[in-house]
Write an enzyme that holds these catalytic residues in place. Structure first.
Site, PDB file in Angstrom:
ATOM      1  N   CYS A   2       0.878  -1.174   0.000  1.00  0.00           N
ATOM      2  CA  CYS A   2       0.000   0.000   0.000  1.00  0.00           C
ATOM      3  C   CYS A   2       0.914   1.223   0.000  1.00  0.00           C
ATOM      4  O   CYS A   2       2.125   1.103   0.164  1.00  0.00           O
ATOM      5  CB  CYS A   2      -0.842   0.060   1.268  1.00  0.00           C
ATOM      6  SG  CYS A   2      -1.850  -1.393   1.524  1.00  0.00           S
ATOM      7  N   ARG A  28       1.295   1.666  -5.950  1.00  0.00           N
ATOM      8  CA  ARG A  28       1.482   0.744  -4.825  1.00  0.00           C
ATOM      9  C   ARG A  28       0.179   0.085  -4.396  1.00  0.00           C
ATOM     10  O   ARG A  28       0.174  -0.809  -3.546  1.00  0.00           O
ATOM     11  CB  ARG A  28       2.093   1.487  -3.619  1.00  0.00           C
ATOM     12  CG  ARG A  28       3.477   2.020  -3.855  1.00  0.00           C
ATOM     13  CD  ARG A  28       4.039   2.615  -2.588  1.00  0.00           C
ATOM     14  NE  ARG A  28       4.147   1.639  -1.525  1.00  0.00           N
ATOM     15  CZ  ARG A  28       5.188   0.854  -1.324  1.00  0.00           C
ATOM     16  NH1 ARG A  28       6.238   0.929  -2.102  1.00  0.00           N
ATOM     17  NH2 ARG A  28       5.193  -0.016  -0.330  1.00  0.00           N
ATOM     18  N   TRP A  75      -3.901  -1.622  -1.263  1.00  0.00           N
ATOM     19  CA  TRP A  75      -3.962  -2.889  -2.009  1.00  0.00           C
ATOM     20  C   TRP A  75      -4.312  -3.913  -0.947  1.00  0.00           C
ATOM     21  O   TRP A  75      -3.486  -4.251  -0.105  1.00  0.00           O
ATOM     22  CB  TRP A  75      -2.605  -3.188  -2.646  1.00  0.00           C
ATOM     23  CG  TRP A  75      -2.601  -4.439  -3.464  1.00  0.00           C
ATOM     24  CD1 TRP A  75      -2.111  -5.658  -3.092  1.00  0.00           C
ATOM     25  CD2 TRP A  75      -3.076  -4.602  -4.799  1.00  0.00           C
ATOM     26  NE1 TRP A  75      -2.257  -6.556  -4.113  1.00  0.00           N
ATOM     27  CE2 TRP A  75      -2.856  -5.935  -5.177  1.00  0.00           C
ATOM     28  CE3 TRP A  75      -3.678  -3.739  -5.722  1.00  0.00           C
ATOM     29  CZ2 TRP A  75      -3.202  -6.432  -6.429  1.00  0.00           C
ATOM     30  CZ3 TRP A  75      -4.026  -4.247  -6.964  1.00  0.00           C
ATOM     31  CH2 TRP A  75      -3.789  -5.573  -7.306  1.00  0.00           C
ATOM     32  N   ASN A 101       1.149   0.298   6.002  1.00  0.00           N
ATOM     33  CA  ASN A 101       1.513  -0.576   4.890  1.00  0.00           C
ATOM     34  C   ASN A 101       2.295  -1.734   5.486  1.00  0.00           C
ATOM     35  O   ASN A 101       3.255  -1.510   6.219  1.00  0.00           O
ATOM     36  CB  ASN A 101       2.392   0.191   3.892  1.00  0.00           C
ATOM     37  CG  ASN A 101       3.061  -0.730   2.890  1.00  0.00           C
ATOM     38  OD1 ASN A 101       2.457  -1.712   2.450  1.00  0.00           O
ATOM     39  ND2 ASN A 101       4.292  -0.429   2.535  1.00  0.00           N
ATOM     40  N   GLY A 102       1.884  -2.965   5.182  1.00  0.00           N
ATOM     41  CA  GLY A 102       2.587  -4.132   5.720  1.00  0.00           C
ATOM     42  C   GLY A 102       1.593  -5.165   6.182  1.00  0.00           C
ATOM     43  O   GLY A 102       0.410  -5.109   5.843  1.00  0.00           O
ATOM     44  N   GLU A 481       8.672 -21.818 -17.574  1.00  0.00           N
ATOM     45  CA  GLU A 481       8.486 -20.415 -17.208  1.00  0.00           C
ATOM     46  C   GLU A 481       9.595 -19.542 -17.806  1.00  0.00           C
ATOM     47  O   GLU A 481       9.342 -18.439 -18.289  1.00  0.00           O
ATOM     48  CB  GLU A 481       8.428 -20.287 -15.675  1.00  0.00           C
ATOM     49  CG  GLU A 481       8.253 -18.881 -15.133  1.00  0.00           C
ATOM     50  CD  GLU A 481       7.036 -18.125 -15.673  1.00  0.00           C
ATOM     51  OE1 GLU A 481       6.178 -18.727 -16.318  1.00  0.00           O
ATOM     52  OE2 GLU A 481       6.976 -16.903 -15.456  1.00  0.00           O
ATOM     53  N   LYS A 485       8.853 -16.379 -20.390  1.00  0.00           N
ATOM     54  CA  LYS A 485       9.330 -15.005 -20.173  1.00  0.00           C
ATOM     55  C   LYS A 485      10.105 -14.515 -21.393  1.00  0.00           C
ATOM     56  O   LYS A 485       9.928 -13.402 -21.849  1.00  0.00           O
ATOM     57  CB  LYS A 485      10.243 -14.914 -18.940  1.00  0.00           C
ATOM     58  CG  LYS A 485       9.604 -15.112 -17.593  1.00  0.00           C
ATOM     59  CD  LYS A 485       8.742 -13.971 -17.133  1.00  0.00           C
ATOM     60  CE  LYS A 485       7.329 -14.129 -17.563  1.00  0.00           C
ATOM     61  NZ  LYS A 485       6.367 -14.721 -16.703  1.00  0.00           N
ATOM     62  N   GLU A 488       7.752 -13.857 -24.392  1.00  0.00           N
ATOM     63  CA  GLU A 488       6.754 -12.782 -24.328  1.00  0.00           C
ATOM     64  C   GLU A 488       7.353 -11.383 -24.302  1.00  0.00           C
ATOM     65  O   GLU A 488       6.697 -10.441 -24.721  1.00  0.00           O
ATOM     66  CB  GLU A 488       5.777 -12.989 -23.165  1.00  0.00           C
ATOM     67  CG  GLU A 488       6.353 -12.712 -21.804  1.00  0.00           C
ATOM     68  CD  GLU A 488       5.330 -12.849 -20.692  1.00  0.00           C
ATOM     69  OE1 GLU A 488       4.175 -12.446 -20.868  1.00  0.00           O
ATOM     70  OE2 GLU A 488       5.707 -13.351 -19.611  1.00  0.00           O
ATOM     71  N   HIS A 504      13.266 -37.365 -28.215  1.00  0.00           N
ATOM     72  CA  HIS A 504      12.157 -37.910 -28.998  1.00  0.00           C
ATOM     73  C   HIS A 504      11.749 -36.954 -30.112  1.00  0.00           C
ATOM     74  O   HIS A 504      10.570 -36.840 -30.434  1.00  0.00           O
ATOM     75  CB  HIS A 504      10.966 -38.215 -28.078  1.00  0.00           C
ATOM     76  CG  HIS A 504      11.298 -39.235 -27.037  1.00  0.00           C
ATOM     77  ND1 HIS A 504      11.554 -40.558 -27.340  1.00  0.00           N
ATOM     78  CD2 HIS A 504      11.465 -39.122 -25.701  1.00  0.00           C
ATOM     79  CE1 HIS A 504      11.854 -41.210 -26.230  1.00  0.00           C
ATOM     80  NE2 HIS A 504      11.809 -40.354 -25.221  1.00  0.00           N
ATOM     81  N   LYS A 604      -2.352  -5.906 -19.526  1.00  0.00           N
ATOM     82  CA  LYS A 604      -2.834  -6.312 -18.204  1.00  0.00           C
ATOM     83  C   LYS A 604      -4.296  -5.931 -18.081  1.00  0.00           C
ATOM     84  O   LYS A 604      -4.721  -4.905 -18.592  1.00  0.00           O
ATOM     85  CB  LYS A 604      -2.071  -5.532 -17.131  1.00  0.00           C
ATOM     86  CG  LYS A 604      -0.884  -6.235 -16.566  1.00  0.00           C
ATOM     87  CD  LYS A 604      -1.262  -7.008 -15.347  1.00  0.00           C
ATOM     88  CE  LYS A 604      -0.166  -7.767 -14.667  1.00  0.00           C
ATOM     89  NZ  LYS A 604       0.556  -8.783 -15.348  1.00  0.00           N
TER      90      LYS A 604
END
Ligand code: F6R
Length: 609
Positions: A2, A28, A75, A101-102, A481, A485, A488, A504, A604
């Site tokens: 936050c 944030r 958040w 925040n936390g 993964e 990355k 993309e 194979h 997004k």
């Protein structure tokens, strides 16, 4: 994650200054916002759910009186984004306001204790206890100063916090304190400020003082004083001049959000170790009893599910099906029923393929469990039990910190199921617990020691036409993964495979100089992976291996290597091994002249403007 802000001005209204600063902190968090000011001994509060502009349209965030105040952009971590859960939080009498925040780990115990002493808490947040702890301090010791009461209150907190408080008892002061969550002081001619991050301060001043862990600061319009929380001793620290541009500052000084978020992983991993036990326990109960478990997700979250299927199998002896969400209905729709459990993993909690699979499973009476980063997302609303992974907003389009957080939560779940099923020994439990706790530190070491090496490797391979990524066992997920990355954001065609599959067919691609990235933890697969490296080298491939520190056997065989600290447990290995691959994708994109934050054809669902 936050954003908090406080403003103690010599003249003028604090509210518009706070409002403008919160806008600069919106990256944030942006699900709720609030402000509190004091004027003439009265505390004024405006807060609501929604983005800052929406809340401002309804409540006019500039229209609070007083030259001192605090603000917050949220958040959600505890409690849905509702008005009642928005900060600032107040004490019973409405004389103390707190922004935070936390994550306060022991808030449930503190809350219970406060309620026993007659406090009435209104929200579902961990933060509200702080306002009541301060009130309790004043009740018990009325003549104590505001700073000392806050100091005693924060001593009772376990977890992470940057917190700022105001009180009508001493209406000219803001008291703020820090443990792990960031906090900076701004020094200006017209007053003093506190903020989560430098960007909030920049248009007001470029003179900043960083508050360290375990410190408390008393601010007024005339000065600031830093004290150590442990012994109240005074700390003298001179302001520094920041030369960051506002744009750089929003990204924490990093050129891109993606790099910032890669660097945030020690902190975001630490947050996953602070999740509330009862949610983990509850989800573990559902998983333990499940007849069949489908791990459903897309993209990076699917890779987390793939890794989790190894974790559940290896630790808890629980068979699970990792399923790509867009295939779920075709592949398993008919077999999903009342006995099925779906664990849907989605950073955003809004991905349509994942939700479509979840909705079909729901219609068939399956039990839905959710792991997400967004409180109050659709996934949280349709899940029987959900866990919020506490990674903070992901602004870079490529998922990085959210992947490692998902893995950490999934590993904790697998461990819990294993314990209940009696499948791990005490020694193993202790060992894995200890390795989990070390992850944030190990992630920091990887970033600090490997970034320069990754840059060199990216330079070397910048013109490669294609890449092959290989892994065995749980490292297959890491390889997938790493490949996603790279594709993309650097637009390099790449294939990823369980290493055993390469012979194979795909090995036909390999010719002299073809880059092959191999993930090589020192687990049961180590010997076989060496065989795969030899296979690749025999065909002239350029092999880049990600190895454990001190793995000389592999280092001797390969062209380039990146290292992670030694001793990582097999089931946790993707969490560290993926970090060099995230960095590789990032620096390959930069080398090839692409903006890693703006991959083409991708967007997004939630963006901060
Ligand atoms: C890759 C990436 C995507 C997401 C995928 C699922 O970097 O960001 O592959 O992982 O779209 O998104 P969530 O987890 O929000 O369901």
């Amino acid at each position: 994650m936050c954003g908090i802000f406080g403003s103690a001005l010599r003249d003028g209204n604090a509210a518009p200054v706070i409002h403008a600063a919160l806008k600069r902190l919106e990256y944030r968090g942006y699900d709720s916002v609030g402000e509190a000011t004091i004027d003439d001994g009265v505390l004024y509060v405006r807060k609501d759910r929604g983005k800052i502009d929406e809340v401002h349209r309804i409540h006019n965030l500039d229209d609070l009186p007083g030259s001192i105040g605090i603000g917050h952009t949220r958040w959600a971590t505890h409690g849905a984004p509702l008005q009642v859960n928005a900060h600032p939080h107040l004490d019973c009498k409405g004389q103390i306001a707190v922004v935070h925040n936390g994550i306060i780990e022991n808030f449930a115990e503190l809350r219970q204790d406060l309620e026993t002493h007659g406090h009435v808490l209104r929200s579902k947040t961990d933060t509200e206890v702080i306002a009541h702890l301060i009130e309790d301090g004043f009740n018990n010791r009325p003549s104590t100063s505001f700073a000392d009461v806050v100091l005693e209150a924060v001593k009772k907190l376990e977890g992470s916090y940057s917190v700022a408080a105001i009180s009508t008892k001493e209406p000219d002061k803001i008291v703020c304190a820090r443990n792990e969550s960031p906090l900076v002081i701004g020094v200006a001619d017209g007053g003093f400020y506190c903020a989560s991050d430098i960007p909030a301060l920049l248009p007001l001043t470029n003179k900043t003082v960083t508050v360290e862990n375990g410190e408390l600061v008393v601010l007024s319009s005339e000065n600031f004083e830093i004290k150590k929380i442990l012994d109240s001793s005074t700390v003298v620290r001179k302001p520094r001049l920041s030369d960051w541009s506002p744009e750089m500052a929003v990204k924490g000084g990093y050129p891109h959000f993606m790099l910032k978020e890669i660097h945030e992983q020690p902190e975001t991993l630490r947050n996953t170790l602070r999740l509330q036990e009862h949610y983990l326990d509850l989800m573990a109960t559902f998983l333990e009893r499940a007849r069949e478990v489908f791990l459903v997700a897309c993209g990076t979250s699917y890779h987390a599910c793939l890794a989790a299927s190894y974790m559940f199998s290896k630790l808890a002896f629980l068979g699970t099906y990792p399923v790509i969400a867009s295939e779920c209905v075709e592949q398993h729709g008919r077999s999903i029923g009342i006995d099925s459990t779906i664990l849907a993993v989605s950073q955003s909690g809004e991905t349509s393929d994942t939700l479509a699979a979840v909705m079909t499973a729901r219609e068939r009476a399956a039990t839905i469990l959710g792991l997400t980063n967004v409180v109050d997302s659709t996934l949280t609303r349709v899940s029987r039990v959900y866990i919020v992974q506490q990674s903070g907003p992901e602004i870079g389009v490529a998922a990085t910190k959210t992947f490692t957080s998902q893995l950490s939560v999934l590993a904790q779940l697998a461990l819990r199921v294993a314990k209940r099923r009696g499948k791990v020994s005490q020694d193993e439990m202790d060992y894995l617990g200890e390795r989990l706790t070390k992850l944030p530190h190990d992630a920091e070491v990887v970033i600090q020691t490997q970034e320069e090496k990754v840059k060199q490797i990216a330079k070397k391979y910048r013109d490669a036409k294609a890449f092959l990524f290989l892994g065995r066992g749980i490292s297959t997920a890491t390889a997938y993964e790493g490949r996603l990355k790279l594709m993309e954001i650097a637009y390099v065609p790449a294939i990823a495979l369980p290493a055993g599959e390469s012979k194979h067919g795909p090995i036909g691609l390999v010719e002299p100089g073809f880059p092959v990235v191999i993930v090589c933890p020192r687990d049961e697969t180590h010997k076989t992976v060496i065989g795969n490296i030899m296979e690749m080298k025999a065909r002239g491939a350029s092999v880049v291996a990600v190895v454990e520190e001190g793995d000389e056997e592999i280092k001797r065989l390969v062209d380039d290597y990146l290292e992670v600290p030694k001793g990582i447990a097999e089931v946790l290995s993707p969490i560290l091994f993926v970090i060099p691959l995230q960095l590789l994708a990032y620096y390959m994109a930069v080398e090839r002249g692409h903006d890693p934050d703006m991959p083409r054809n991708l967007a997004k669902s939630v963006t901060v403007k």
